[in-house]
Every structure is written in structure tokens, then in C-alpha cells.
Design a protein around this motif. Structure first.
Motif, PDB file in Angstrom:
ATOM      1  N   ARG A 166     -53.677 -14.421   1.887  1.00 55.82           N
ATOM      2  CA  ARG A 166     -54.591 -14.975   2.890  1.00 55.82           C
ATOM      3  C   ARG A 166     -54.765 -13.992   4.061  1.00 55.82           C
ATOM      4  NH1 ARG A 166     -51.691 -19.063   4.408  1.00 55.82           N
ATOM      5  NH2 ARG A 166     -52.342 -20.337   2.628  1.00 55.82           N
ATOM      6  N   ALA A 167     -53.659 -13.403   4.507  1.00 52.50           N
ATOM      7  CA  ALA A 167     -53.726 -12.441   5.611  1.00 52.50           C
ATOM      8  C   ALA A 167     -54.491 -11.190   5.198  1.00 52.50           C
ATOM      9  CB  ALA A 167     -52.316 -12.080   6.068  1.00 52.50           C
ATOM     10  N   MET A 168     -54.343 -10.780   3.941  1.00 42.89           N
ATOM     11  CA  MET A 168     -55.065  -9.607   3.455  1.00 42.89           C
ATOM     12  C   MET A 168     -56.567  -9.867   3.455  1.00 42.89           C
ATOM     13  SD  MET A 168     -54.657  -7.519  -0.152  1.00 42.89           S
ATOM     14  CE  MET A 168     -55.084  -8.949  -1.165  1.00 42.89           C
ATOM     15  N   ARG A 169     -56.985 -11.037   3.017  1.00 44.05           N
ATOM     16  CA  ARG A 169     -58.414 -11.365   3.012  1.00 44.05           C
ATOM     17  C   ARG A 169     -58.970 -11.368   4.441  1.00 44.05           C
ATOM     18  NH1 ARG A 169     -56.744 -15.087  -1.094  1.00 44.05           N
ATOM     19  NH2 ARG A 169     -56.664 -16.781   0.437  1.00 44.05           N
ATOM     20  N   ALA A 170     -58.199 -11.912   5.367  1.00 43.08           N
ATOM     21  CA  ALA A 170     -58.643 -11.936   6.767  1.00 43.08           C
ATOM     22  C   ALA A 170     -58.767 -10.525   7.323  1.00 43.08           C
ATOM     23  CB  ALA A 170     -57.669 -12.760   7.606  1.00 43.08           C
ATOM     24  N   ALA A 171     -57.832  -9.647   6.969  1.00 46.10           N
ATOM     25  CA  ALA A 171     -57.867  -8.272   7.459  1.00 46.10           C
ATOM     26  C   ALA A 171     -59.033  -7.493   6.851  1.00 46.10           C
ATOM     27  CB  ALA A 171     -56.542  -7.572   7.148  1.00 46.10           C
ATOM     28  N   ARG A 172     -59.346  -7.766   5.604  1.00 42.84           N
ATOM     29  CA  ARG A 172     -60.486  -7.091   4.979  1.00 42.84           C
ATOM     30  C   ARG A 172     -61.795  -7.545   5.611  1.00 42.84           C
ATOM     31  NH1 ARG A 172     -60.216  -7.935  -1.330  1.00 42.84           N
ATOM     32  NH2 ARG A 172     -62.150  -6.755  -1.159  1.00 42.84           N
ATOM     33  N   GLU A 174     -62.210  -8.664   8.727  1.00 42.46           N
ATOM     34  CA  GLU A 174     -62.291  -8.198  10.110  1.00 42.46           C
ATOM     35  C   GLU A 174     -61.024  -7.410  10.417  1.00 42.46           C
ATOM     36  OE1 GLU A 174     -63.410  -6.935  13.374  1.00 42.46           O
ATOM     37  OE2 GLU A 174     -64.818  -8.288  12.361  1.00 42.46           O
ATOM     38  N   PRO A 175     -61.041  -6.088  10.180  1.00 44.76           N
ATOM     39  CA  PRO A 175     -59.815  -5.281  10.309  1.00 44.76           C
ATOM     40  C   PRO A 175     -59.449  -4.942  11.755  1.00 44.76           C
ATOM     41  CG  PRO A 175     -61.636  -3.889   9.642  1.00 44.76           C
ATOM     42  CD  PRO A 175     -62.177  -5.297   9.672  1.00 44.76           C
ATOM     43  N   GLY A 176     -59.378  -5.975  12.600  1.00 44.10           N
ATOM     44  CA  GLY A 176     -58.979  -5.759  13.974  1.00 44.10           C
ATOM     45  C   GLY A 176     -57.471  -5.639  14.106  1.00 44.10           C
ATOM     46  N   VAL A 177     -57.025  -5.418  15.320  1.00 40.58           N
ATOM     47  CA  VAL A 177     -55.603  -5.170  15.570  1.00 40.58           C
ATOM     48  C   VAL A 177     -54.755  -6.360  15.146  1.00 40.58           C
ATOM     49  CG1 VAL A 177     -53.883  -4.700  17.353  1.00 40.58           C
ATOM     50  CG2 VAL A 177     -56.118  -3.576  17.447  1.00 40.58           C
ATOM     51  N   GLU A 178     -55.132  -7.567  15.553  1.00 41.07           N
ATOM     52  CA  GLU A 178     -54.317  -8.743  15.254  1.00 41.07           C
ATOM     53  C   GLU A 178     -54.278  -9.032  13.759  1.00 41.07           C
ATOM     54  OE1 GLU A 178     -52.319 -10.462  17.177  1.00 41.07           O
ATOM     55  OE2 GLU A 178     -52.789  -9.064  18.792  1.00 41.07           O
ATOM     56  N   ALA A 179     -55.420  -8.879  13.087  1.00 39.78           N
ATOM     57  CA  ALA A 179     -55.469  -9.171  11.650  1.00 39.78           C
ATOM     58  C   ALA A 179     -54.596  -8.202  10.860  1.00 39.78           C
ATOM     59  CB  ALA A 179     -56.912  -9.108  11.155  1.00 39.78           C
ATOM     60  N   ILE A 180     -54.654  -6.928  11.199  1.00 38.23           N
ATOM     61  CA  ILE A 180     -53.820  -5.938  10.506  1.00 38.23           C
ATOM     62  C   ILE A 180     -52.347  -6.205  10.804  1.00 38.23           C
ATOM     63  CG2 ILE A 180     -53.237  -3.491  10.334  1.00 38.23           C
ATOM     64  CD1 ILE A 180     -55.878  -4.245   8.996  1.00 38.23           C
ATOM     65  N   LYS A 185     -46.996  -8.130   8.794  1.00 34.92           N
ATOM     66  CA  LYS A 185     -45.820  -8.998   8.869  1.00 34.92           C
ATOM     67  C   LYS A 185     -45.596  -9.727   7.551  1.00 34.92           C
ATOM     68  CE  LYS A 185     -47.023 -11.227  12.623  1.00 34.92           C
ATOM     69  NZ  LYS A 185     -46.967 -12.151  13.769  1.00 34.92           N
ATOM     70  N   ARG A 186     -46.667 -10.214   6.948  1.00 34.95           N
ATOM     71  CA  ARG A 186     -46.513 -10.936   5.675  1.00 34.95           C
ATOM     72  C   ARG A 186     -46.124  -9.978   4.542  1.00 34.95           C
ATOM     73  NH1 ARG A 186     -47.075 -13.833   9.285  1.00 34.95           N
ATOM     74  NH2 ARG A 186     -44.837 -13.483   9.102  1.00 34.95           N
ATOM     75  N   TRP A 218     -47.736   1.896   5.822  1.00 31.46           N
ATOM     76  CA  TRP A 218     -49.103   2.259   6.199  1.00 31.46           C
ATOM     77  C   TRP A 218     -49.623   1.328   7.283  1.00 31.46           C
ATOM     78  CZ3 TRP A 218     -50.377   6.854   5.157  1.00 31.46           C
ATOM     79  CH2 TRP A 218     -50.168   7.463   3.919  1.00 31.46           C
ATOM     80  N   LEU A 219     -49.435   0.026   7.068  1.00 36.35           N
ATOM     81  CA  LEU A 219     -49.941  -0.945   8.036  1.00 36.35           C
ATOM     82  C   LEU A 219     -49.189  -0.856   9.356  1.00 36.35           C
ATOM     83  CD1 LEU A 219     -50.469  -4.011   5.670  1.00 36.35           C
ATOM     84  CD2 LEU A 219     -52.185  -2.404   6.522  1.00 36.35           C
ATOM     85  N   GLY A 220     -47.906  -0.526   9.290  1.00 33.45           N
ATOM     86  CA  GLY A 220     -47.141  -0.351  10.508  1.00 33.45           C
ATOM     87  C   GLY A 220     -47.662   0.802  11.344  1.00 33.45           C
ATOM     88  N   GLU A 221     -47.980   1.915  10.682  1.00 33.35           N
ATOM     89  CA  GLU A 221     -48.515   3.061  11.424  1.00 33.35           C
ATOM     90  C   GLU A 221     -49.883   2.735  11.994  1.00 33.35           C
ATOM     91  OE1 GLU A 221     -49.596   7.821  10.948  1.00 33.35           O
ATOM     92  OE2 GLU A 221     -48.598   6.762   9.296  1.00 33.35           O
ATOM     93  N   ALA A 222     -50.713   2.014  11.217  1.00 36.40           N
ATOM     94  CA  ALA A 222     -52.024   1.623  11.733  1.00 36.40           C
ATOM     95  C   ALA A 222     -51.888   0.747  12.975  1.00 36.40           C
ATOM     96  CB  ALA A 222     -52.810   0.878  10.650  1.00 36.40           C
ATOM     97  N   ASN A 223     -50.928  -0.150  12.952  1.00 39.02           N
ATOM     98  CA  ASN A 223     -50.692  -1.015  14.109  1.00 39.02           C
ATOM     99  C   ASN A 223     -50.200  -0.202  15.312  1.00 39.02           C
ATOM    100  OD1 ASN A 223     -50.272  -3.847  15.245  1.00 39.02           O
ATOM    101  ND2 ASN A 223     -48.230  -2.976  15.472  1.00 39.02           N
ATOM    102  N   ASP A 224     -49.289   0.727  15.067  1.00 40.31           N
ATOM    103  CA  ASP A 224     -48.774   1.560  16.164  1.00 40.31           C
ATOM    104  C   ASP A 224     -49.903   2.370  16.814  1.00 40.31           C
ATOM    105  OD1 ASP A 224     -46.242   0.625  15.626  1.00 40.31           O
ATOM    106  OD2 ASP A 224     -45.649   2.372  14.443  1.00 40.31           O
ATOM    107  N   LEU A 225     -50.822   2.869  16.004  1.00 39.11           N
ATOM    108  CA  LEU A 225     -51.926   3.657  16.541  1.00 39.11           C
ATOM    109  C   LEU A 225     -52.868   2.796  17.379  1.00 39.11           C
ATOM    110  CD1 LEU A 225     -52.661   5.841  13.400  1.00 39.11           C
ATOM    111  CD2 LEU A 225     -51.767   6.653  15.589  1.00 39.11           C
TER     112      LEU A 225
END
Length: 288
Positions: A166-172, A174-180, A185-186, A218-225
Motif C-alpha cells: 500500500r505504501a509503495m503504491r502511494a509513493a509511486r 506521489e513520490p514526495g518526502v513523506e510518501a517515500i 519504514k514498511r 536506497w529509500l533511506g538515502e533518498a529520504n536523507d537527501l
């Protein structure tokens, strides 16, 4: 012992208590130890995340799981300042590669100072962290899972897998900071849970665990950036330097997501029933 449910564990309940105890002991030892701060904080945060992954796995069959996870989350927050300053410094160092040396030094300077200032606060943070974990261990002594065997594991695995998809679909969408961040986390939850089940068939589980680990990184680095981009605007750096660093961070983030989304679609392609059917059989074969 490894972070895994072993055939030598008398029950899933026994495995839960063993793993929880081992991770708390490791984290407390790091908090009260000596030596360089950064690797100790990393070890403490890693132990807390392992415990939270374990807690989410058994949450449907452990009445105290919600309160236990809340206590662990609060303990982890005690370390957040120490961790965040070090992570932001590492992120800015990565995007500064190849820059003019003088501009690179100017860009990194406020983040280095921030990390040094937070290191000085460790003396007050770490003792409280250790005491909080020891209180959790004491409280957990009376906890008992309401089910055992595969029945204790399947509901938590299914819930995490479904939440991750579900979180992956939301991120796809709208790939904003909170969604990613939520997707990461999941993914991490699932990664920890898959590691706990590694012994059911190591040769088959290792590639799955490795893929989940890579995706989480990968997602962790994207979030850090993304966080770094926000922090750049809070510094006193020259506007042109902030702009250059922000562009570098955003370019790197787009590259990462271009790799992460295809990997996520492959890893979480199946409905939970398909995954659980396989793992259920592997669990039973191991028991046999």
C-alpha cells in the motif's frame, strides 16, 4: 546468537524473548561502552530497529506489543539528534564529491560543526537510553504470545506485506518526502521480519532478504537527501552554494528512485497469500 527464530528455540514465544533480551543487552553495552561515538550510536539504533521489527511481527498475537513498540520508539528518539547530525554530514559529503575544494569545504562546514555539537550531548542522552531499555526488558518478562508456531507469525507477516504494498503504491502515485519515508519504514519492517525467518530455507531466503535490504538502503538515502535539501535552506550558506547543493541532492534522489521503484515492484509483486503459502510450507518442512 543470530537475529533469527532458530530451530533450537523451544517455541516462538521463547525465540521472541531471547531475541528481545539479546538486542537490549547489545544496545545497553554500546550505550555504556567507550570508544568512538558514531559506531556506538549506529549499533544502538540498529538494535532498537531490530526490536521494533520483532514487535511488529508478533503484534497480532501479543497484547502488549503496541505499548512495547511505543516504549522502543521513545527510546530510539533519544538517539535521533545524535544520528541525524551524523547522517546529514555523510549526505552532504556524498553530494559534494567533485565540487571545487573551497566550495566543498564551505558547504560541509556548518554540518561538521552541527555534528560536533551534538556529540557533546551524548553524555546526557546515553545513560537515559540504557535505563529505558532495561525497564522494557523488565516489563517484558511477563509477556506471552497468545499463539505459537506459524500461527504466531503469519498475521504479522501478512499485515506488514500488505502495508508495504500500500505504501509503495502511494509513493509511486506521489513520490514526495513523506510518501517515500513511509514506504521505507514498511520495507524495513519486512526486511527485519524476513531476517527473523531466514533459517526456514537460507538458500531461498537470502536473495529475498538482500533485495529488501537494498531497497531499504536506497529509500533511506533518498529520504536523507530530501531532509538535507530542507536543512540547506536553514543554513547561512551563500544562496548560489545552497542552490548548487540542492540541485545535486535532487539529481541524486531522482537517480535513486529510478532504481528503487522497479526493485520494489519486483519484490512486492505478489499478494500476501502467495508469499505466505510458500513460507508456511518451508516453516513446516523445517519443523519436520
Amino acid at each position: 546468537m543470530p537475529y533469527a527464530i532458530l530451530s533450537s528455540d523451544a517455541s516462538v514465544n521463547d525465540a521472541f524473548h531471547r531475541i528481545l533480551r539479546e538486542q537490549i543487552e547489545e544496545a545497553v553495552a554500546a550505550a555504556r561502552g567507550e570508544g568512538e561515538l558514531a559506531p556506538r550510536v549506529h549499533a544502538m539504533r540498529k538494535a532498537v530497529k531490530k526490536m521494533r521489527g520483532l514487535m511488529r511481527l508478533v503484534r497480532p498475537v501479543l497484547p502488549e506489543a503496541a505499548s512495547g513498540n511505543a516504549l522502543l520508539r521513545e527510546a530510539g528518539r533519544r538517539l535521533s539528534e545524535l544520528r541525524d547530525s551524523a547522517v546529514m554530514l555523510a549526505a552532504v559529503e556524498r553530494i559534494a564529491e567533485g565540487m571545487d575544494p573551497a566550495r566543498r569545504a564551505a558547504l560541509e562546514a556548518p554540518f561538521r560543526a552541527h555534528a560536533a555539537n551534538h556529540a557533546e550531548s551524548a553524555a546526557a542522552i546515553l545513560p537515559a537510553f540504557a535505563e529505558a531499555l532495561e525497564s522494557i526488558l523488565h516489563e517484558a518478562g511477563g509477556w506471552r504470545l497468545r499463539k505459537d508456531g506459524w500461527a504466531a507469525l503469519e498475521p504479522g507477516l501478512a499485515a506488514t506485506w500488505t502495508a508495504t504494498r500500500r505504501a509503495m503504491r502511494a509513493a509511486r502515485a506521489e513520490p514526495g518526502v513523506e510518501a517515500i519515508h513511509d514506504w521505507r519504514k514498511r520495507v524495513k519492517d519486512h526486511w527485519y521480519q524476513a531476517r527473523l525467518l531466514m533459517p526456514i530455507w537460507p538458500e531461498m531466503m537470502k536473495p529475498h532478504v538482500a533485495a529488501a535490504d537494498a531497497l531499504g538502503e536506497w529509500l533511506g538515502e533518498a529520504n536523507d537527501l530530501a531532509v538535507l535539501t530542507e536543512r540547506l535552506g536553514q543554513t547561512d550558506l551563500a544562496p548560489d552554494l545552497v542552490e548548487e547543493a540542492g540541485q545535486r541532492a535532487e539529481e541524486r534522489r531522482r537517480e535513486i528512485l529510478a532504481t528503487a521503484f522497479p526493485l520494489g515492484r519486483r519484490l512486492f509483486a505478489a499478494d500476501p497469500d502467495h508469499l505466505l503459502a510458500r513460507w508456511r510450507v518451508w516453516w513446516k518442512l523445517r519443523e519436520a
